[in-house]
Scaffold this motif. Sequence first.
Motif: not given
Length: 97
Positions: A38, A41-44, A46, A48, A73
């Motif tokens: 995660a 593959n995800t924006g900073s 976002m 999880i 995060r």
Amino acid sequence: MEEAGYVPDTGVVLHDVSEETRAMWVCGHSERIATMFALINTGSGMPIRITKNLRVCLDCHSWVKIGSKVTGRVIVLRDTNRFHHFRDGMCSCKDYW
């Protein structure tokens, strides 16, 4: 992670193997792999979200706490008993087991 204070708790590995092997086995737990996937593959900004069909072990709980602090995060981990909301190195369960 070690620089942030993480020390593997290999006591959760119940096999009679060397300490180095125990540390490697702990790193392969599914919630860690899912968290790393995660993060890649995800924006900073976002959050999880991870769902697990077993209880999260004590070592992985500590690892995710430090991971949330290091990455900044929000990580929500659902295990069989509760939701764990990790933010800034703290968990909503207050480390209640």
